[in-house]
Enzyme design. Structure first.
Site, PDB file in Angstrom:
ATOM      1  CD  GLU B 279       9.093  27.198  39.534  1.00  0.00           C
ATOM      2  OE1 GLU B 279       9.150  26.239  40.316  1.00  0.00           O
ATOM      3  OE2 GLU B 279       8.045  27.708  39.118  1.00  0.00           O
ATOM      4  N   GLY B 342      12.987  31.748  17.134  1.00  0.00           N
ATOM      5  CA  GLY B 342      13.409  30.484  16.532  1.00  0.00           C
ATOM      6  C   GLY B 342      13.228  30.413  15.037  1.00  0.00           C
ATOM      7  N   GLY B 345      17.466  30.761  13.644  1.00  0.00           N
ATOM      8  CA  GLY B 345      18.544  29.870  14.038  1.00  0.00           C
ATOM      9  C   GLY B 345      18.437  29.509  15.506  1.00  0.00           C
ATOM     10  CE1 TYR B 551       2.234  37.984  32.451  1.00  0.00           C
ATOM     11  CE2 TYR B 551       0.291  36.964  33.389  1.00  0.00           C
ATOM     12  CZ  TYR B 551       1.494  36.858  32.745  1.00  0.00           C
ATOM     13  OH  TYR B 551       1.967  35.632  32.393  1.00  0.00           O
TER      14      TYR B 551
END
Lengths: 668, 631
Positions: B279, B342, B345, B551
């Protein structure tokens, strides 16, 4: 790991109140006891799995598949044959625990115990803790082993207190006894061959069997970490194979945690006391047969005082392993495959095993007789009853100061304690007039023996019997006593120098007494602190100074170790002066024994205890460890080669004639 | 699993089928449209962004919470009657009453509706430290016309991800180090300009996509003294073209999951990449973290989906020269980018595989007598390589949790049916309600194959004692995924804090790892003084040939703890250690960020870490991309 590094300087946790479990048994009938309701709370609510399911799980395991395939390839036999063989081994090994048999056994043991023991004292706090532990994690019961009697005593207690019954690792000889073997099997015993050696398949079946039980938590596993029954009543250095097997499921993450429960069993008087002494003197041990046991029935009519069973604090393996074991070392190989344990794991297993023995020692409840035996042995010619009473009371103070548990009846005069102990042990000790002295063992066959050798053995038998009771209390003294001896043999009073000597002694005696590997410094500190505590020592500025008024304590402590120091020197003398350069394992004990006998007859043997084959073996093993003797395999025999100069040197260091070179003793 | 699609799943699928049928008729028209779109982008840099059809505006605060998960209009609350309800209109649960949630909530956590721990009411802009701007950088940036802001709210919104400690801090009104300004490039060229300027003026750049990080990746390094510029990619959100011959789409990396799927659906396609965060999470973020989608069994994970990546680095732009489906040209340079978090770049454009929208979708569920049997079944399904689009196994605690989220039943009949089902499973089949667990399934494809596939999977399940338990249970299971983050906010209103984390692990260790980690959490909480046993639960969410993804959720009542955050951090740390000790990976798809950095060397060896560092060294010697993740 701190939980295992118990030192006497800390307050020993109280085992709690002991209560006599026979008391209630005497009030109810054996039958109603045997048929009592029994519904224990098992591990995580899982009911125990059947013996057959266990068998199947082991046979189906990936591990056994792999090993059988490997053996089949090596031996060029069809894998079915190997699996058949594995199944046979498993058949021979498996327990077949059945509640009905436990009830039968409960009935019988109830009768026997009630007649043999005045009381069976159990700490119920410990049982409550055990009950908790059993529900949370797989539990390993680790009792010491001092008598045939204690083989099933835990099952008996757990049945009585409505706790899950253990499966028990037992030696194959027990299985050989007709009927009894099967009875034991159905009481939860599983059988392990004494010498497994390099039998790969056997190891595989056994380890998978044990691991499966632990992994599934189907029953508490009971095993003797000392490996066998101690013939001397001293703790034995632990065997590591079984210890590793039960810990492995934790290492590999197959269980969240494992609880190790040290259990200390001790007796006022041992059923097989004279048997043990004779065994140590070389009178062969009767084979464990059913007939032998039946004959022993006469023994059952005697009075053996009380038995103490102390259930120790459950130890969490996870806690112990914290920061010591990198469990991720198992990440890169399937856990089902055999893998040589890393050094880290081996060291850990060893420390845990040794630590558990120390916990057993710590929780052992001592009887006054152990203290009396200690004093009697220091006075081979006997002593006045008053003196004995006085000395025993003094020793009692020392033992308590050192943190041991003593079953000294309250509200009874010291004199009464003496006389009741002596009456219980009247086969060993006599009292005429006001003098107390050790007796001689009755000659075998009843007739008065004439040969001087036989007379020596008769005297020695009682000394060794008496020594075994003293041995029960040795662990309390051994560290301060070693410090005392080290101080006596060190010319300087520098702590560092005394420590060097201490380390030498510890290395030499590490078959004799149980020391946790790698903890010499802590042991030394503990010894020093205890000496300070009983005001026999002052430490200042890295100096150790004996106090004037502690001389009595110091000399008593030194005297406790004398029989061992003397025996070691006797054997050293034999090896350097009398022995051949090379001899076989089988030749060693008889040769040493006859050397000792010769000395005795000449009146030159300093202590009868030198006749104990146990100590004699320990000397050889110590020398092997210290590289003064080397061992080579010739055929199926072991051959020993003696380095006389090296032994001479060790003897000189022990006598304080030359200082030890610390570098030479790398183990500690 | 787009949020807007759930209420009318069937309808949507029917429409899609129509679209596919009509597809070739519209083709020409679409191609034209795409060309226009591509041209638009070029013109875009000087245009205001309001014209874009975009679910996330530049000012996120217009629709999203500043100190919690998701949309401002959607939240759980206990109404005056003490009943739980979910507000808003966006979700299937929206506007519904959840009658059993309160009981579950109080029973599970020992929480009490009387004991509230409300969050700070509003963002206090005055409490945000003033920005540390590089004036020269700002000057030159102005000249490029790229929008930027140093408004406190804008900065706070980009100063965090959704780790518990980040949200907890915000609720307490603690803002920490915030980026000093935010820039919104509109396309690749904008990014090139920004990176050039950043290098020139030595400012620190931190790419920001959807802000759904749960690895502390968006936290500004406190030791950073330079001006920190948050590079928000949200306005780079166009599908630049669709290649129907090769079934690929070229997309700007700032697009968020739900937009990407919606826009592709309009053309009759989908990527099939549906991470639980879709989402809000962005394509660039997926690439930067090695994301995994719920339906990876059919479509693959992000590394299987990307065909071409364009990334702007301080050294220049990296991209491959062609779109061959596989190459043997040395180590795949895409893999320096995938998971780079990240540090190297900004990913600006991605070509990824697309598929026609499936004709048919069907949920399903299977109840197993216990977790062990369930895992055995999933393992068998993986072995036979017949996993449905998604197959997940919830443990008993999560199964009960799922039940607590059942909306009020409208008819007597339904509740009667529910009772009957329960009776059948627990009494007739002898399943222990405290042991049983449920697998949720999602099948996709053409109708006939789906039904065939369904039968195959149910047959396997039956061998492991599994009973089919209906579509409804399955669908509710997937719904849980989307609302769980909202539920955490509700918990925090009542002294309950929680977090989720994941790992991947070989099949033979799944059970041991699940048991040990869950137990470790329970024990650590107890040791740290947590009064009530925590919720400690897991599910197997993905199957692979050689292992699975697991999980975990854990949550506990922190009332009475003097430093709950610290307790939480210690428990989470211990849980991760337990995972690693049991042969689990450091992360399956959340990434490392700064949260799990300490284990990185152990995870990839020091040589491995050195290799990664040397790449960083070459690509970004001045550490312009200075978020300090990963390495």
């Amino acid at each position: 790991m701190e939980t295992l590094v118990w030192t006497c300087t800390e307050k020993t946790p109280e085992p709690g109140v002991f209560s006599d479990m026979l008391e209630e048994r005497r009030r109810t009938s054996d039958l109603s006891y045997a048929l009592k309701s029994y519904s224990p709370q098992p591990y995580k609510g899982h009911p125990p799995s059947s013996a057959r399911a266990l068998h199947q799980a082991v046979m189906d395991s990936q591990y056994l598949r792999y090993i059988t395939q490997e053996i089949a390839t090596e031996s060029r036999e069809p894998v079915e044959v190997i699996r058949e063989e594995a199944s046979g081994i498993l058949e021979e090994m498996s327990h077949n625990l059945q509640l009905s048999v436990i009830r039968l056994l409960g009935y019988t043991l109830n009768k026997v115990f009630k007649s043999v023991f005045r009381r069976i004292l159990v700490n119920e706090d410990g049982l409550n803790r055990l009950q908790q532990a059993i529900q949370e994690h797989p539990v390993i019961l680790m009792p010491n082993h001092r008598s045939y009697v204690d083989f099933l005593v835990l099952s008996y207690i757990l049945f009585t207190y409505d706790l899950p019954l253990p499966v028990i690792a037992a030696g194959i000889p027990l299985m050989g006894m007709k009927l009894i073997g099967e009875l034991l099997r159905r009481s939860g015993a599983f059988f392990i061959r004494r010498t497994i050696g390099a039998d790969k398949l056997y190891w595989a079946v056994l380890s998978e069997y044990v691991r499966t039980i632990v992994r599934t938590g189907s029953a508490p596993v009971e095993f003797y970490v000392e490996g066998l029954r101690s013939r001397t009543l001293k703790s034995l250095n632990p065997k590591l194979g079984m210890m590793h097997m039960v810990l492995e499921p934790f290492f590999k993450g197959e269980v969240y945690d494992i609880s190790l429960v040290p259990i200390s069993v001790s007796y006022d008087r041992l059923l097989e006391e004279s048997l043990l002494a004779h065994e140590l003197l070389g009178v062969p041990k009767p084979k464990e047969t059913t007939m032998g046991l039946l004959k022993a029935r006469k023994v059952l009519e005697d009075d053996y005082g009380s038995m103490h069973v102390c259930f120790g604090q459950p130890i969490s393996v996870r806690e112990l392993a914290k920061g010591r074991i990198t469990r991720s070392q198992y990440n890169l190989v399937p856990r089902d495959l055999p893998q040589k344990p890393s050094e880290e794991i081996q060291a850990f297993v060893s420390v845990v095993a040794h630590g558990m023995v120390r916990l057993q020692e710590r929780d052992t409840v001592l009887s006054p007789w152990s203290l009396m035996a200690l004093i009697l042995l220091q006075n081979p010619e006997g002593l006045a009853l008053v003196t004995l009473t006085q000395r025993t009371a003094w020793l009692r103070g020392l033992v308590l100061k050192f943190g041991a548990h003593l079953d000294w009846p309250a509200q009874v005069s010291d004199e009464e304690v003496m006389s009741s102990s002596m009456s219980l042990h009247r086969s060993m000790v006599g009292c005429e007039g006001a003098r107390v002295f050790l007796l001689e063992a009755p000659a075998p066959g009843g007739e008065a023996s004439v040969s001087p050798e036989a007379a020596v053995f008769r005297r020695a038998a009682v000394v060794l019997m008496c020594a075994s009771y003293r041995n029960q209390v040795l662990h309390v003294f051994v560290r301060p006593a070693l410090v005392a001896v080290a101080m006596a043999t060190t010319p300087s009073t520098r702590k560092e120098d005394v420590f060097t000597n201490f380390k030498f002694l510890q290395e030499l005696f590490s078959n004799e007494f149980v020391f946790v590997p790698g903890m010499a410094a802590q042991d030394f500190e503990e010894g020093c602190l205890l000496l300070v505590k009983c005001e026999a020592l002052q430490t200042s500025d890295q100096q150790l100074v004996r106090t004037e008024h502690g001389a009595d304590t110091t000399s008593c402590l030194q005297a406790i170790l004398q029989p061992f120091l003397q025996t070691y020197q006797v054997v050293f003398n034999y090896l350097t002066k009398d022995s051949a350069l090379v001899f076989t394992e089988r030749q060693y004990i008889p040769a040493v024994r006859s050397y000792c006998l010769k000395l005795t007859l000449a009146g030159e043997l300093p202590t009868c205890e030198a006749l104990s084959s146990d100590t004699q073996k320990n000397v050889l093993n110590a020398l092997l460890r210290m590289n003064a003797v080397t061992k080579t395999k010739v055929g199926d025999q072991s051959e020993f080669r003696v380095n006389k100069a090296a032994i001479q040197r060790i003897g000189d260091i022990l006598a304080g004639r030359i200082p030890p070179q610390s570098a030479a003793f790398s183990r500690l | 699993m787009a949020s807007n699609g759930k209420s009318s799943e069937r309808q949507r699928i029917a429409q899609q089928r129509l679209r596919i049928i009509a597809g070739h008729l519209r083709k020409q028209e679409e191609a034209d449209h795409i060309e226009i779109a591509a041209q638009e982008c070029k013109a875009e840099s000087s245009r205001t962004d309001t014209a874009k059809p975009n679910s996330v505006p530049k000012r996120r605060q217009e629709i999203m919470k500043w100190n919690g998960w998701g949309y401002s209009d959607s939240k759980f609350l206990f109404n005056k009657k003490g009943q739980a309800e979910f507000t808003g209109k966006r979700y299937r649960l929206s506007g519904l009453i959840l009658p059993s949630l309160k009981e579950w909530f109080e029973g599970t956590f020992g929480a009490n509706l009387q004991h509230k721990s409300p969050a700070a009411a509003a963002l206090n802009a005055g409490a945000v430290p003033p920005p540390n701007l590089s004036e020269s950088f700002v000057e030159e940036l102005k000249a490029t016309d790229i929008p930027f802001s140093h408004d406190a709210e804008d900065r706070v919104f980009r100063s965090h991800g959704h780790c518990l400690h980040e949200i907890f801090g915000l609720r307490e009104g603690q803002y920490g180090r915030c980026p000093d300004m935010v820039v919104w490039p509109n396309c690749h060229i904008d990014v090139v300009k920004i990176v050039e300027l950043a290098c020139k003026h030595n400012v620190c750049l931190m790419p920001y996509g959807g802000g759904t990080s749960v690895s502390s990746a968006l936290e500004c390094p406190p030791e950073e003294t330079r001006s920190i510029v948050s590079l928000d990619t949200s306005q780079m959100n166009q599908i630049l073209w669709i290649d129907e011959k090769n079934l690929t789409a070229h997309v700007e990396a700032g697009i968020i999951g739900q937009d990407l799927e919606r826009l592709l659906n309009e053309s009759g396609y989908c990527t099939g990449h549906e991470p639980d965060s879709m989402e809000f999470s962005s394509l660039g973020g997926w690439v930067a973290t090695r994301a995994s989608g719920m339906k990876k069994n059919i479509y693959g994970n992000i590394e299987d989906l990307v065909v071409h990546i364009k990334m702007v680095t301080p050294r220049g732009v990296i991209e491959k020269s062609c779109q061959g489906p596989r190459m043997s040209t040395g180590p795949d340079v895409h893999h320096f980018i995938l998971g780079s978090e990240g540090t190297l770049g900004v990913v600006t454009e991605v070509t990824m595989k697309i598929r026609p929208v499936p004709e048919y979708q069907k949920y399903g569920s299977v109840v197993f007598p216990n977790f062990q049997q369930g895992v055995a079944c999933l393992r068998e399904v993986a072995k036979q390589r017949c996993a449905p689009a998604s197959i997940r196994l919830m443990d008993n605690e999560q199964f009960q949790f799922g039940h607590a989220l059942k909306p009020q039943v409208s008819s007597m009949f339904t509740s009667f049916l529910d009772g009957l089902k329960k009776f059948y499973i627990t009494k007739f089949k002898g399943f222990d309600p405290q042991q049983l667990c449920v697998a949720t399934l999602l099948f996709e494809g053409d109708r006939e194959k789906v039904l065939q596939h369904e039968k195959q999977v149910y047959d396997i399940a039956a061998k492991f004692g599994g009973l089919a338990a209906g579509e409804d249970n399955g669908q509710r299971g997937y719904m849980l995924t989307f609302v769980i983050a909202y539920l955490r906010d509700l918990g925090m209103d009542y002294y309950v804090m929680g977090e989720s984390f994941e790992t991947s692990v070989p099949w033979d260790r799944v059970l041991d790892l699940c048991r040990n980690v869950k137990e470790r959490i329970v024990r650590e909480c107890k040791e740290k003084g947590v009064q009530f046993p925590p919720l400690s639960t897991c599910r197997v969410t993905q199957t692979y040939d050689s292992g699975a993804c697991v999980y975990f959720y854990f949550a506990f009542n922190y009332r009475g703890l003097s430093d709950p955050l610290n307790v939480y951090l210690q428990v989470e740390h211990a849980a991760r250690e337990e995972i690693l000790a049991n042969g689990g990976s450091l992360s399956h798809h959340h990434g490392v960020g700064k949260l799990r950095k300490e284990w990185m060397q152990d995870a990839v060896s020091s040589v491995g870490l050195g290799m990664l560092k040397s790449v960083k060294e070459y690509v970004d010697p001045d550490n312009i991309f200075g978020n300090r993740n990963l390495l």
